[in-house]
Design a protein around this motif. Structure first.
Motif, PDB file in Angstrom:
ATOM      1  N   LEU A 191      32.009  29.767  36.393  1.00 52.96           N
ATOM      2  CA  LEU A 191      33.398  29.890  35.944  1.00 52.96           C
ATOM      3  C   LEU A 191      34.150  30.959  36.731  1.00 52.96           C
ATOM      4  CD1 LEU A 191      33.046  29.692  32.041  1.00 52.96           C
ATOM      5  CD2 LEU A 191      33.967  27.933  33.574  1.00 52.96           C
ATOM      6  N   HIS A 192      35.435  30.673  37.035  1.00 56.46           N
ATOM      7  CA  HIS A 192      36.345  31.640  37.633  1.00 56.46           C
ATOM      8  C   HIS A 192      37.484  31.897  36.650  1.00 56.46           C
ATOM      9  CE1 HIS A 192      35.086  30.999  42.108  1.00 56.46           C
ATOM     10  NE2 HIS A 192      34.060  30.884  41.280  1.00 56.46           N
ATOM     11  N   ARG A 193      38.194  32.962  36.880  1.00 62.45           N
ATOM     12  CA  ARG A 193      39.292  33.316  35.965  1.00 62.45           C
ATOM     13  C   ARG A 193      40.291  32.176  35.792  1.00 62.45           C
ATOM     14  NH1 ARG A 193      40.958  38.450  34.337  1.00 62.45           N
ATOM     15  NH2 ARG A 193      39.570  40.169  34.903  1.00 62.45           N
ATOM     16  N   PHE A 235      34.790  43.138  32.380  1.00 65.89           N
ATOM     17  CA  PHE A 235      33.648  42.781  33.226  1.00 65.89           C
ATOM     18  C   PHE A 235      33.943  41.774  34.343  1.00 65.89           C
ATOM     19  CE2 PHE A 235      31.694  43.852  29.038  1.00 65.89           C
ATOM     20  CZ  PHE A 235      31.023  45.008  29.453  1.00 65.89           C
ATOM     21  N   ALA A 236      34.944  40.931  34.189  1.00 71.17           N
ATOM     22  CA  ALA A 236      35.169  39.874  35.175  1.00 71.17           C
ATOM     23  C   ALA A 236      35.800  40.424  36.451  1.00 71.17           C
ATOM     24  CB  ALA A 236      36.057  38.780  34.583  1.00 71.17           C
ATOM     25  N   GLU A 237      35.627  39.681  37.555  1.00 68.36           N
ATOM     26  CA  GLU A 237      36.259  40.053  38.815  1.00 68.36           C
ATOM     27  C   GLU A 237      37.767  39.858  38.702  1.00 68.36           C
ATOM     28  OE1 GLU A 237      33.382  39.315  42.636  1.00 68.36           O
ATOM     29  OE2 GLU A 237      34.341  37.563  41.769  1.00 68.36           O
ATOM     30  N   PRO A 238      38.543  40.687  39.406  1.00 67.43           N
ATOM     31  CA  PRO A 238      40.006  40.522  39.358  1.00 67.43           C
ATOM     32  C   PRO A 238      40.453  39.310  40.175  1.00 67.43           C
ATOM     33  CG  PRO A 238      39.390  42.276  40.879  1.00 67.43           C
ATOM     34  CD  PRO A 238      38.133  41.850  40.191  1.00 67.43           C
ATOM     35  N   GLY A 239      41.671  38.863  39.919  1.00 63.19           N
ATOM     36  CA  GLY A 239      42.244  37.767  40.677  1.00 63.19           C
ATOM     37  C   GLY A 239      41.901  36.406  40.105  1.00 63.19           C
ATOM     38  N   ALA A 240      42.719  35.415  40.428  1.00 62.56           N
ATOM     39  CA  ALA A 240      42.528  34.065  39.883  1.00 62.56           C
ATOM     40  C   ALA A 240      41.180  33.482  40.266  1.00 62.56           C
ATOM     41  CB  ALA A 240      43.658  33.152  40.349  1.00 62.56           C
TER      42      ALA A 240
END
Length: 389
Positions: A209-211, A266-271
């Motif tokens: 999953l990505h943002r 916790f998630a990486e920034p950006g879409a």
């Protein structure tokens, strides 16, 4: 008077006293019968059958099946559009379970008895039933293509149910157990556990999953890819197992707040940022996560539960809401109704237990009502000295 000239094929008597039958094939080659015949009548009957095959368009080259299974099977795997994990599985099954027996055998000589013996020997030697079922399914698929290629007339894999994988029933975690595990696991994986348990997503789908796949405003997640780990340690980003696997799944409102918090912490920034990453910024590996999972299970006092079992929890909860088969298929990412029907059946069994419990309460209630009515109808006994007018 000269004998009537044969219209199709030739029969000649051999010094042995047996008869040989031959005919001219559609390829212009003289084709002899694979065996000789005791009587001329038998040879004539064989030629008649061949003539009928030609008229029906059912004739096939008897030499076409004189190809060894090993090379044919290897080419069969190469020619197919398979994911890296499936290709790896097929080559392993071929190398370890099929080639040792059938590798040097020509396709035309693989018979139903030979297949039955191979399967029985495999099971007797201790090879797991699931592995044997997968190997048999692969053998049947390869030989099915050989039939389509007109290399053999019939598929010799005729054992009913031999390709069915019978997996033992796995435990299903309760809602309380899912939360207990989410509490016991490292904080960065808490929401991963909750999404597996209440959305029914697979491990590969979750870590893929990505943002941009998360829509907090509408409370949904789009499944568009999955991460697969190969036996050599490499990872492959691939589409879900089937077209139905590409889906949008609604997120239960009960965990939406925790998901929002996870994205912030916790998630990486950006879409394009990954939703789940390890402490060092890498996509989590299954073997490392399994160590954390086993510790969390021990801390929560839960035994024998695999991470994938959380998917069963999500699917069982969805089925218990009364969702239709098609709705369950869409949520689970299945292209067939089989799995959805299993969860619906489990939900129906649970509903029957609930109905039985309600029935017991109804019976108890009726008995209590009956006793009160009986006592009410009973006339009080008169006291000494009472008179009636």
């Amino acid at each position: 008077m000269a004998g009537k000239r044969r219209q199709f094929g030739r029969v000649r008597k051999l010094p042995s006293g047996h008869y040989q039958a031959r005919y001219l094939g559609p390829d212009g080659l003289l084709r002899p019968a694979p065996e000789t015949f005791r009587t001329k009548r038998d040879a004539d009957d064989w030629l008649a059958d061949k003539q009928s095959e030609l008229r029906r368009g059912d004739w096939h080259d008897p030499d076409a099946g004189k190809v060894e299974f090993g090379p044919y099977a290897s080419d069969w795997i190469t020619e197919r559009e398979l994911t890296a994990t499936t290709r790896q599985l097929y080559r392993s099954l071929l190398h370890h379970h099929l080639v040792p027996t059938f590798g040097a055998v020509v396709l035309a000589e693989i018979s139903p008895p030979a297949v039955r013996r191979w399967r029985a020997d495999k099971l007797a030697s201790g090879t797991g039933p699931t592995t044997v079922a997968k190997a048999y399914a692969l053998l049947r698929a390869i030989l099915g293509t050989a039939v389509g290629d007109q290399m053999i007339r019939r598929n010799p894999c005729t054992i009913k149910g031999a390709s069915t994988v019978h997996t033992p029933e796995r435990p299903t975690a309760t809602v309380q157990e899912v939360y207990a595990l989410a509490q016991a696991i490292q904080p960065r994986y808490r929401v991963l556990v909750l999404m597996a348990g209440f959305l029914g997503l697979r491990w590969g789908e979750l870590v893929g999953l990505h943002r941009r796949d998360i829509d907090l405003d509408h409370g949904s997640v789009r499944v568009r890819r999955a991460v697969a780990e190969l036996a050599n340690g490499q990872r492959e980003i691939k589409a879900p197992k089937s077209a139905a696997g590409k889906r949008t799944v609604a997120i239960p409102a009960a965990i939406l707040g925790e998901l929002r918090d996870h994205l912030e912490r916790f998630a990486e920034p950006g879409a394009d940022g990954r939703v789940f990453i390890g402490a060092k910024g890498a996509t989590p590996r299954r073997n490392h996560f399994n160590r954390l999972w086993h510790k969390a299970c021990a801390d929560a006092g839960i035994k024998g539960l695999h991470f994938h079992d959380l998917r069963h929890t999500g699917n069982t909860l969805a089925a218990s809401t009364g969702a239709s088969t098609r709705e369950l298929m869409a949520r689970m990412g299945h292209s067939t109704a089989r799995a959805a029907l299993i969860y619906q059946h489990a939900s129906a069994d649970r509903d029957r237990l609930i109905a039985d419990a309600v029935s017991d309460l109804v019976k108890k209630g009726r008995k209590a009502t009956g006793k009160r009515a009986k006592n009410k109808d009973r006339k009080p006994k008169g006291h000494a000295g009472d008179t009636t007018g």
